[in-house]
Design a protein around this motif. Structure first.
Motif, mmCIF file in Angstrom:
data_model
loop_
_atom_site.group_PDB
_atom_site.id
_atom_site.type_symbol
_atom_site.label_atom_id
_atom_site.label_comp_id
_atom_site.label_asym_id
_atom_site.label_seq_id
_atom_site.Cartn_x
_atom_site.Cartn_y
_atom_site.Cartn_z
ATOM 1 N N LEU A 1 108.456 21.672 84.889
ATOM 2 C CA LEU A 1 107.684 20.591 84.300
ATOM 3 C C LEU A 1 108.149 19.295 84.956
ATOM 4 C CD1 LEU A 1 105.556 20.119 82.001
ATOM 5 C CD2 LEU A 1 107.483 19.525 80.513
ATOM 6 N N LYS A 2 107.232 18.628 85.652
ATOM 7 C CA LYS A 2 107.588 17.419 86.403
ATOM 8 C C LYS A 2 106.980 16.186 85.739
ATOM 9 C CE LYS A 2 107.494 17.159 90.814
ATOM 10 N NZ LYS A 2 108.918 16.792 91.007
ATOM 11 N N GLU A 3 107.806 15.148 85.586
ATOM 12 C CA GLU A 3 107.346 13.884 85.013
ATOM 13 C C GLU A 3 108.073 12.748 85.722
ATOM 14 O OE1 GLU A 3 107.154 11.438 80.783
ATOM 15 O OE2 GLU A 3 107.340 13.622 80.765
ATOM 16 N N GLY A 4 107.349 11.967 86.476
ATOM 17 C CA GLY A 4 107.983 10.899 87.230
ATOM 18 C C GLY A 4 109.046 11.461 88.164
ATOM 19 N N ASP A 5 110.264 10.936 88.071
ATOM 20 C CA ASP A 5 111.360 11.370 88.937
ATOM 21 C C ASP A 5 112.057 12.626 88.434
ATOM 22 O OD1 ASP A 5 110.963 9.175 90.583
ATOM 23 O OD2 ASP A 5 112.403 7.920 89.482
ATOM 24 N N TRP A 6 111.709 13.092 87.242
ATOM 25 C CA TRP A 6 112.470 14.159 86.604
ATOM 26 C C TRP A 6 111.751 15.507 86.671
ATOM 27 C CZ3 TRP A 6 111.651 9.310 84.373
ATOM 28 C CH2 TRP A 6 112.787 8.486 84.341
ATOM 29 N N THR A 7 112.541 16.574 86.731
ATOM 30 C CA THR A 7 112.018 17.938 86.720
ATOM 31 C C THR A 7 112.806 18.754 85.716
ATOM 32 O OG1 THR A 7 111.367 17.819 89.049
ATOM 33 C CG2 THR A 7 111.563 20.010 88.078
ATOM 34 N N TRP A 8 112.106 19.460 84.843
ATOM 35 C CA TRP A 8 112.729 20.296 83.820
ATOM 36 C C TRP A 8 112.348 21.753 84.041
ATOM 37 C CZ3 TRP A 8 109.844 16.017 81.202
ATOM 38 C CH2 TRP A 8 110.629 14.848 81.148
ATOM 39 N N ASN B 1 110.263 16.875 73.613
ATOM 40 C CA ASN B 1 110.507 15.755 74.530
ATOM 41 C C ASN B 1 109.315 15.096 75.192
ATOM 42 O OD1 ASN B 1 110.197 17.944 76.492
ATOM 43 N ND2 ASN B 1 111.282 16.652 77.959
ATOM 44 N N THR B 2 108.159 15.733 75.360
ATOM 45 C CA THR B 2 107.128 15.050 76.146
ATOM 46 C C THR B 2 105.747 15.641 75.905
ATOM 47 O OG1 THR B 2 106.659 14.156 78.366
ATOM 48 C CG2 THR B 2 107.266 16.495 78.238
ATOM 49 N N GLY B 3 104.743 14.999 76.523
ATOM 50 C CA GLY B 3 103.376 15.481 76.451
ATOM 51 C C GLY B 3 102.509 14.707 77.425
ATOM 52 N N ASN B 4 101.427 15.331 77.862
ATOM 53 C CA ASN B 4 100.523 14.678 78.811
ATOM 54 C C ASN B 4 99.487 13.875 78.033
ATOM 55 O OD1 ASN B 4 98.043 14.389 80.552
ATOM 56 N ND2 ASN B 4 99.460 15.255 82.054
ATOM 57 N N GLU B 5 99.539 12.559 78.174
ATOM 58 C CA GLU B 5 98.724 11.678 77.350
ATOM 59 C C GLU B 5 97.370 11.329 77.954
ATOM 60 O OE1 GLU B 5 101.179 8.317 76.647
ATOM 61 O OE2 GLU B 5 102.759 9.483 75.691
ATOM 62 N N ASP B 6 97.347 11.078 79.267
ATOM 63 C CA ASP B 6 96.157 10.499 79.873
ATOM 64 C C ASP B 6 95.467 11.390 80.895
ATOM 65 O OD1 ASP B 6 96.735 8.015 78.505
ATOM 66 O OD2 ASP B 6 98.301 7.696 80.009
ATOM 67 N N GLY B 7 96.004 12.591 81.130
ATOM 68 C CA GLY B 7 95.407 13.486 82.106
ATOM 69 C C GLY B 7 95.842 13.225 83.536
ATOM 70 N N SER C 1 98.612 13.252 86.716
ATOM 71 C CA SER C 1 99.410 14.382 87.201
ATOM 72 C C SER C 1 100.809 13.956 87.622
ATOM 73 C CB SER C 1 98.707 15.044 88.396
ATOM 74 O OG SER C 1 99.453 16.146 88.872
ATOM 75 N N CYS C 2 101.804 14.439 86.908
ATOM 76 C CA CYS C 2 103.224 14.305 87.274
ATOM 77 C C CYS C 2 103.736 12.876 87.171
ATOM 78 C CB CYS C 2 103.473 14.824 88.690
ATOM 79 S SG CYS C 2 102.790 16.458 89.048
ATOM 80 N N THR C 3 103.055 12.000 86.419
ATOM 81 C CA THR C 3 103.515 10.632 86.240
ATOM 82 C C THR C 3 104.231 10.495 84.902
ATOM 83 O OG1 THR C 3 101.452 9.920 85.186
ATOM 84 C CG2 THR C 3 101.573 9.772 87.591
ATOM 85 N N VAL C 4 104.925 9.378 84.696
ATOM 86 C CA VAL C 4 105.595 9.144 83.423
ATOM 87 C C VAL C 4 104.569 9.184 82.294
ATOM 88 C CG1 VAL C 4 106.910 7.464 82.065
ATOM 89 C CG2 VAL C 4 107.463 7.823 84.478
#
Length: 276
Positions: free
Chosen positions: A175-182, A216-222, A224-227
């Protein structure tokens, strides 16, 4: 990610998504245990929980679990691991109905990272036995078993004093979000529509009452891979975006990194937490 809140407006901007999972056949369901606010805490801008390892003793210094991105000194950078950092952060301990029981205080950040997972563990200035004696509250036990797809769960937010009910929809390779990968993240079915301030909430398996992940997270705006818009990446590098779907990070591997006395030891056999 479900960022710490800065006012109600931020909470609205950070809204995520909730789901109604397909029900398991009645014959396949284990009897549900009662899951309420006992063992949860509210932070200034996040949620969290009072937790114990399976081998923790009553006299051990108590631990509080929340997200890495809820760390009061700022979000750890990708690749950064923080251990034994002094802290005097306070936590509001809640009753089973969500009422305020008292204030708990940290002495240090035991461990914090946003690499591979998204966790912060605080050590308190008191023991489980003292908390039980004074407030009648026991900690949540961290499961050592990998969570199971389809399992019924509750996400319990101490910040909002709200509980979300859904099922584990499946697991995400990366799961990628901004600079982070989980790694191996939990995907909820849509009825867990968590919002800002639910960061760090315990994810409890309703068949065992044990903690299996941390919200910890969720995709709010559709995007891809951004904060605030994580994307799913499979073993072949294929990217998928699921707008409105929320996620948690597994915790089953954390107890393997704690020795007797709730002492963090990243050299223990089987400990896979990232090291400094």
């Amino acid at each position: 990610m479900k960022k710490p809140l800065i006012g109600a407006f931020s909470a609205l901007l950070l809204a995520g998504a909730t789901t109604l999972a397909a029900a398991l056949p009645a014959s396949a369901k284990a009897p549900a245990v009662t899951v309420d606010f006992a063992g949860t805490v509210a932070l200034s801008d996040c949620s969290g929980s009072l937790v114990r390892m399976p081998n923790s003793a009553a006299g051990d210094p108590a631990l509080v679990l929340t997200n890495g991105h809820c760390l009061e000194t700022g979000m750890p950078a990708a690749g950064e691991v923080i251990t034994d950092q002094p802290s005097s952060r306070s936590f509001t301990l809640l009753s089973s109905t969500g009422g305020r029981l008292g204030t708990l205080r940290a002495t240090k950040v035991v461990y914090s990272t946003m690499t591979d997972t998204d966790v912060t563990l605080y050590q308190l200035n008191t023991s489980y036995a003292s908390i039980k004696s004074r407030y009648g509250i026991s900690p949540l036990t961290m499961s050592t078993a990998h969570p199971v797809a389809g399992a019924a769960i509750k996400v319990v937010s101490g910040y909002w004093k709200k509980t979300y009910s859904c099922n584990i929809d499946g697991f995400v390779y990366r799961l990628k979000e901004g600079d982070w990968t989980w790694k191996d993240s939990v995907r909820y079915t849509p009825s867990c529509n968590t919002i800002g301030g639910t960061s760090g909430s315990p994810v409890v398996d309703t068949s065992t009452g044990q903690l299996v992940a941390v919200n910890n997270t969720g995709n709010e705006d559709g995007e891809s891979c951004t904060v605030d818009n994580p994307c799913e990446v499979d073993e072949n590098g294929n990217v998928a975006v699921r707008q409105g779907i929320n996620y948690a990070e597994e915790t089953y591997f954390i107890p393997s990194c704690f020795a007797a006395g709730n002492r963090l030891d990243l050299t223990l056999p089987g400990c896979t937490l990232p090291k400094p």
